[in-house]
Design a protein around this motif. Structure first.
Motif, PDB file in Angstrom:
ATOM      1  N   ARG A 164      12.371   6.143 168.584  1.00  0.00           N
ATOM      2  CA  ARG A 164      12.093   6.874 169.824  1.00  0.00           C
ATOM      3  C   ARG A 164      12.806   6.287 171.031  1.00  0.00           C
ATOM      4  O   ARG A 164      13.031   6.993 172.008  1.00  0.00           O
ATOM      5  N   THR A 220      17.950  -8.298 179.202  1.00  0.00           N
ATOM      6  CA  THR A 220      17.182  -7.648 180.276  1.00  0.00           C
ATOM      7  C   THR A 220      17.677  -8.060 181.663  1.00  0.00           C
ATOM      8  O   THR A 220      17.431  -7.349 182.638  1.00  0.00           O
ATOM      9  N   LEU A 255       3.281  -1.233 176.129  1.00  0.00           N
ATOM     10  CA  LEU A 255       2.632  -2.543 175.994  1.00  0.00           C
ATOM     11  C   LEU A 255       1.414  -2.465 175.068  1.00  0.00           C
ATOM     12  O   LEU A 255       1.409  -1.718 174.120  1.00  0.00           O
ATOM     13  N   GLY A 256       0.407  -3.268 175.349  1.00  0.00           N
ATOM     14  CA  GLY A 256      -0.691  -3.406 174.389  1.00  0.00           C
ATOM     15  C   GLY A 256      -1.813  -2.410 174.576  1.00  0.00           C
ATOM     16  O   GLY A 256      -1.736  -1.496 175.400  1.00  0.00           O
ATOM     17  N   CYS A 288      -0.205  -1.276 168.296  1.00  0.00           N
ATOM     18  CA  CYS A 288      -0.543  -1.191 169.721  1.00  0.00           C
ATOM     19  C   CYS A 288      -1.699  -0.240 169.946  1.00  0.00           C
ATOM     20  O   CYS A 288      -2.562  -0.461 170.773  1.00  0.00           O
TER      21      CYS A 288
HETATM   22  P1  NAD Z   1       6.514  -9.948 172.472  1.00  0.00           P
HETATM   23  O1  NAD Z   1       6.411  -9.423 173.843  1.00  0.00           O
HETATM   24  O2  NAD Z   1       6.347 -11.409 172.264  1.00  0.00           O
HETATM   25  O3  NAD Z   1       7.940  -9.617 171.822  1.00  0.00           O
HETATM   26  C1  NAD Z   1       8.454  -8.314 171.810  1.00  0.00           C
HETATM   27  C2  NAD Z   1       9.960  -8.387 171.934  1.00  0.00           C
HETATM   28  O4  NAD Z   1      10.286  -8.982 173.194  1.00  0.00           O
HETATM   29  C3  NAD Z   1      10.653  -9.250 170.870  1.00  0.00           C
HETATM   30  O5  NAD Z   1      11.880  -8.664 170.513  1.00  0.00           O
HETATM   31  C4  NAD Z   1      10.910 -10.551 171.606  1.00  0.00           C
HETATM   32  O6  NAD Z   1      11.987 -11.292 171.093  1.00  0.00           O
HETATM   33  C5  NAD Z   1      11.218 -10.048 173.005  1.00  0.00           C
HETATM   34  N1  NAD Z   1      11.038 -11.013 174.076  1.00  0.00           N
HETATM   35  C6  NAD Z   1      10.186 -12.078 174.112  1.00  0.00           C
HETATM   36  N2  NAD Z   1      10.336 -12.742 175.282  1.00  0.00           N
HETATM   37  C7  NAD Z   1      11.280 -12.096 175.991  1.00  0.00           C
HETATM   38  C8  NAD Z   1      11.840 -12.294 177.276  1.00  0.00           C
HETATM   39  N3  NAD Z   1      11.483 -13.310 178.055  1.00  0.00           N
HETATM   40  N4  NAD Z   1      12.758 -11.408 177.695  1.00  0.00           N
HETATM   41  C9  NAD Z   1      13.135 -10.364 176.940  1.00  0.00           C
HETATM   42  N5  NAD Z   1      12.645 -10.143 175.700  1.00  0.00           N
HETATM   43  C10 NAD Z   1      11.719 -10.989 175.239  1.00  0.00           C
HETATM   44  O7  NAD Z   1       5.504  -9.101 171.647  1.00  0.00           O
HETATM   45  P2  NAD Z   1       4.945  -9.396 170.217  1.00  0.00           P
HETATM   46  O8  NAD Z   1       3.828 -10.344 170.355  1.00  0.00           O
HETATM   47  O9  NAD Z   1       6.057  -9.761 169.304  1.00  0.00           O
HETATM   48  O10 NAD Z   1       4.438  -7.924 169.829  1.00  0.00           O
HETATM   49  C11 NAD Z   1       3.126  -7.562 169.889  1.00  0.00           C
HETATM   50  C12 NAD Z   1       2.786  -6.859 171.179  1.00  0.00           C
HETATM   51  O11 NAD Z   1       3.529  -5.661 171.310  1.00  0.00           O
HETATM   52  C13 NAD Z   1       1.345  -6.428 171.206  1.00  0.00           C
HETATM   53  O12 NAD Z   1       0.763  -6.722 172.440  1.00  0.00           O
HETATM   54  C14 NAD Z   1       1.392  -4.919 171.019  1.00  0.00           C
HETATM   55  O13 NAD Z   1       0.337  -4.197 171.530  1.00  0.00           O
HETATM   56  C15 NAD Z   1       2.683  -4.577 171.638  1.00  0.00           C
HETATM   57  N6  NAD Z   1       3.208  -3.344 171.080  1.00  0.00           N
HETATM   58  C16 NAD Z   1       3.103  -2.183 171.791  1.00  0.00           C
HETATM   59  C17 NAD Z   1       3.583  -0.991 171.280  1.00  0.00           C
HETATM   60  C18 NAD Z   1       3.506   0.289 172.068  1.00  0.00           C
HETATM   61  O14 NAD Z   1       4.109   1.278 171.672  1.00  0.00           O
HETATM   62  N7  NAD Z   1       2.803   0.339 173.175  1.00  0.00           N
HETATM   63  C19 NAD Z   1       4.163  -0.962 170.026  1.00  0.00           C
HETATM   64  C20 NAD Z   1       4.242  -2.147 169.317  1.00  0.00           C
HETATM   65  C21 NAD Z   1       3.765  -3.339 169.861  1.00  0.00           C
END
Ligand code: NAD
Length: 476
Positions: A164, A220, A255-256, A288
């Motif tokens: 998506r 980013t 997000l979460g 999520c």
């Molecule tokens: P995370 O935020 O630690 O990591 C997600 C991504 O961000 C990874 O690719 C990671 O390498 C990257 N990342 C980490 N630090 C970064 C930074 N400083 N700058 C840029 N990128 C960075 O998340 P996680 O713990 O791996 O995943 C779980 C979380 O994601 C849960 O809170 C969940 O709810 C959320 N989530 C939300 C959805 C949604 O559609 N709303 C879908 C899936 C997961």
């Protein structure tokens, strides 16, 4: 590294070519089902991100940028068909990498194909407007791509989220740089190969695996990126938002959640129960939009807890390839986080209504937890307030509709909700009052609802259950 993988996993994909990352360094990728090392991936860094952004810009200035909307759409359709032809292989990769049972991996692959088809079909139907203005003027708008777009995705649903995020960006003619999660990126790499095989012009999609605070932060913060899309935790989302602000570029955050399911006294419990259970354990609760808070009318609370408990006792967690109800958690870290919540429940004297089992032949090195149902949880308890991201569902009783809505809205999150009732007007009233992006009525599901917007009301069609998905609203 016992499992045969279909391609080299240690490379970055830049300008249509697979090659080692700039530093030559690699990261281990673990198999969550047994804790063994599955393979190595590239530890992409800022130099790789620079190269990927340059390649994306070159694609925009070159062949990719010259394609018509219809040609872009056709390419996405071709990619969608290629995904469908590889559903089993993609599901196997996801099982090895994420620990996801095969049936869930298959569902994710089909959803990815559907996103590509949906966006592919939309490519030549996104139009500008003509605007009535002053006499003698002709005012109109064009819909244009942002340019180079950055996509940072998590490990829990890589295929769907890439579908998506990258799917929508490509269809509008953007050129993408994708940073998959360091815990799981094999299907992201597979998508790169599919794009290549399908003839996506070089540089339209670039993939740089690596650590979040290295490759992710570099992407980013990159001044050449004109739009950011991020899915992951709230904490990282804030950092991404701050980085976007510094470059004054738009950002989409997913997000979460701590999503509630409201069960009223007149609910059809036979229909509701499978959904009430599955919404909490799908992908071992690492979703999520997990429906991990069950709010139930106090008059039927004991009955609902007992019926849920019966089902929980039958749930089995085991190796992903065994294709049981649950696989392992993604990592040791996630296992520790979930274990801490279970310790908190015990220490606080909460009632553990039921637990499933970890199958006897589950490898000891795997990151398994028993799916757990916790009853009579006060609405302000940490287990009812915080996203656990594991197979732990809490049940809280409510007194009436207003109480149900108050409890449902009483967390910092607002992603998805479910309402279970046979009363049509009651279904719609709380649905409107719930502060979240998507509400399911007599249904609860995520996965593949590519045509639903982020804020939607989803009812089952007569005679069938329709699931929908698009969880964008987070943290109000
Ligand atoms: P995370 O935020 O630690 O990591 C997600 C991504 O961000 C990874 O690719 C990671 O390498 C990257 N990342 C980490 N630090 C970064 C930074 N400083 N700058 C840029 N990128 C960075 O998340 P996680 O713990 O791996 O995943 C779980 C979380 O994601 C849960 O809170 C969940 O709810 C959320 N989530 C939300 C959805 C949604 O559609 N709303 C879908 C899936 C997961």
């Amino acid at each position: 590294m016992g499992e045969a993988l279909p391609f080299a996993t240690h490379e970055v994909f830049i300008a249509g070519r697979w090659r080692d990352g700039a530093s030559g360094e690699r990261l281990p990728l673990l198999n969550p089902s047994d804790g063994s090392m599955l393979c190595e991936i590239a530890r992409g860094n800022a130099a790789d991100i620079d190269a990927a952004v340059a390649a994306a810009q070159a694609a925009l200035d070159g062949e990719w940028g010259r394609l018509t909307a219809a040609e872009r759409g056709r390419l996405l359709m071709v990619m969608g068909r290629a995904v469908l032809a590889q559903v089993d292989e993609l599901a196997r990769l996801e099982a090895l990498d994420v620990g996801k049972p095969l049936k869930q991996g298959r569902a994710d692959a089909v959803a990815l194909a559907r996103y590509l088809e949906f966006y592919g079909g939309a490519a030549d139907k996104v139009m500008g407007e003509t605007i009535p203005y002053l006499n003698g003027y002709t005012a109109f708008t064009w819909r244009e791509p942002h340019g180079v777009t950055g996509h940072v995705v998590p490990w829990n649903y890589p295929m769907q989220i890439i579908g998506r995020s990258v799917g929508a960006a490509l269809t509008m003619g953007n050129a993408c740089v994708l940073k998959p999660a360091e815990e799981a990126c094999l299907t992201a790499l597979a998508i790169g190969r599919i794009a290549q095989q399908c003839g996506l012009p070089a540089g339209a999609l670039n993939i740089v695996p690596g650590l979040g605070d290295e490759a992710g932060a570099a992407l980013t913060a990159h001044p050449g990126v004109r739009h950011l899309s991020f899915t992951g935790s709230v904490a990282t989302g804030r950092k991404v938002q701050a980085a976007a602000a510094l470059n004054t570029v738009p950002v989409t955050l997913e997000l979460g959640g701590k999503s509630p399911q409201l069960v009223f006294a007149d609910a059809d419990l036979d229909a509701a129960l499978p959904f009430l259970v599955n919404a909490g354990i799908q992908n071992a609760g690492q979703t999520c939009s997990a429906g991990s808070r069950i709010l139930v009318d106090r008059r039927i609370a004991d009955e609902v807890v007992e019926r849920l408990a019966q089902r929980y006792r039958t749930l089995r967690a085991g190796p992903a390839l065994a294709d049981l109800e649950l696989g392992p958690l993604i990592s040791k870290r996630q296992h520790q986080i979930v274990s801490r919540y279970l310790d908190l429940a015990r220490a606080g004297g909460l009632s553990i209504a039921a637990k499933g089992e970890i199958v006897a032949d589950a490898p000891v090195g795997g990151f398994y937890v028993r799916p757990t149902l916790v009853a009579a949880v006060p609405a302000d308890h940490a287990l009812a307030q915080e996203e656990i991201f594991g197979p732990v569902t809490v049940v809280t009783a409510f007194d009436d509709e207003a109480d149900a809505v108050r409890i449902a809205n009483g967390t910092p999150y607002g992603l998805v909700a479910g309402v279970w009732t046979r009363d049509g007007s009651r279904a719609l009233r709380p649905a409107r009052a719930l502060k979240c992006g998507q509400v399911f009525i007599n249904n609860y599901g995520a996965g593949g609802g590519s045509s639903c917007p982020s804020a939607a009301l989803v009812l089952p069609a007569t005679g069938e259950r329709r699931a929908s998905r698009r969880c964008t609203a987070s943290r109000r």
